[in-house]
Design an enzyme around this catalytic site. Structure first.
Site, PDB file in Angstrom:
ATOM      1  N   CYS A 186     -79.592 195.074  79.568  1.00  0.00           N
ATOM      2  CA  CYS A 186     -79.054 195.327  78.228  1.00  0.00           C
ATOM      3  C   CYS A 186     -77.546 195.076  78.255  1.00  0.00           C
ATOM      4  CB  CYS A 186     -79.338 196.766  77.801  1.00  0.00           C
ATOM      5  SG  CYS A 186     -78.566 197.205  76.221  1.00  0.00           S
ATOM      6  N   ASP A 197     -83.829 196.056  81.379  1.00  0.00           N
ATOM      7  CA  ASP A 197     -84.866 195.933  80.359  1.00  0.00           C
ATOM      8  C   ASP A 197     -86.088 195.301  81.013  1.00  0.00           C
ATOM      9  OD1 ASP A 197     -83.556 196.925  78.042  1.00  0.00           O
ATOM     10  OD2 ASP A 197     -82.454 195.041  77.847  1.00  0.00           O
ATOM     11  N   ILE A 226     -95.848 172.530  81.707  1.00  0.00           N
ATOM     12  CA  ILE A 226     -94.859 173.291  82.464  1.00  0.00           C
ATOM     13  C   ILE A 226     -95.421 173.649  83.836  1.00  0.00           C
ATOM     14  CG2 ILE A 226     -93.507 175.419  82.530  1.00  0.00           C
ATOM     15  CD1 ILE A 226     -93.808 175.386  79.396  1.00  0.00           C
ATOM     16  N   GLU A 227     -94.631 173.404  84.865  1.00  0.00           N
ATOM     17  CA  GLU A 227     -95.013 173.749  86.234  1.00  0.00           C
ATOM     18  C   GLU A 227     -94.661 175.224  86.452  1.00  0.00           C
ATOM     19  OE1 GLU A 227     -95.137 174.650  90.126  1.00  0.00           O
ATOM     20  OE2 GLU A 227     -93.123 174.395  89.297  1.00  0.00           O
ATOM     21  N   LEU A 228     -95.636 176.017  86.891  1.00  0.00           N
ATOM     22  CA  LEU A 228     -95.491 177.476  86.895  1.00  0.00           C
ATOM     23  C   LEU A 228     -94.504 178.027  87.922  1.00  0.00           C
ATOM     24  CD1 LEU A 228     -99.160 178.590  86.206  1.00  0.00           C
ATOM     25  CD2 LEU A 228     -97.265 178.308  84.596  1.00  0.00           C
ATOM     26  N   TYR A 231     -82.653 190.910  73.448  1.00  0.00           N
ATOM     27  CA  TYR A 231     -84.049 190.456  73.366  1.00  0.00           C
ATOM     28  C   TYR A 231     -84.190 189.184  72.534  1.00  0.00           C
ATOM     29  CZ  TYR A 231     -85.208 195.351  74.651  1.00  0.00           C
ATOM     30  OH  TYR A 231     -85.307 196.577  75.254  1.00  0.00           O
ATOM     31  N   GLU A 232     -83.543 189.177  71.379  1.00  0.00           N
ATOM     32  CA  GLU A 232     -83.659 188.038  70.465  1.00  0.00           C
ATOM     33  C   GLU A 232     -83.104 186.767  71.097  1.00  0.00           C
ATOM     34  OE1 GLU A 232     -83.497 191.899  68.385  1.00  0.00           O
ATOM     35  OE2 GLU A 232     -82.144 190.968  69.829  1.00  0.00           O
TER      36      GLU A 232
END
Length: 116
Positions: free
Chosen positions: A31, A38, A53-55, A72-73
């Site tokens: 935060c 968080d 996407i390669e994990l 967060y946003e």
């Protein structure tokens, strides 16, 4: 966050629309107001176009946020922007569900759809 970490691979079924869902239930950041950690769950749902996407690289990308002071946003929108740039999907949604802090939870959802 270093978006260059994200790797992709060729989609072997580019002519078929199908949905990929990726869930990270152990996402962490900090935060920016309190400096406290968080914890949240990140869910990425997308319809790939020419690449996926390669994990393992995604895991390392997520670790970039671990010590970052970020709201967060901002996290949710940044992840969407970076992943769309990396794999150029037909569509993508990023949803972040944040653990309770002071009895309050938050969910942020952002979406992208490619122009036809």
């Amino acid at each position: 966050m270093n978006k260059e970490i994200i790797e992709v691979f060729d989609n072997t079924f580019p002519n078929r629309d199908y949905t990929i869902e990726i869930v990270n239930p152990e996402f962490t950041s900090v935060c920016p107001k309190t400096g406290l950690p968080d914890f949240g769950t990140i869910t990425i749902t997308y319809v790939p176009d020419k690449s996926c996407i390669e994990l393992k690289s995604l895991k390392y990308y997520f670790l970039e946020f671990r010590n970052a002071g970020i709201f967060y946003e901002n996290i949710t929108n940044t992840i969407l922007d970076h992943l769309v740039e990396a794999c150029q999907p037909k569509s993508m949604t990023v949803k972040t569900d944040w653990n309770a802090r002071g009895g309050i939870t938050e969910t942020v959802t952002v979406s992208y759809t490619a122009e036809k």
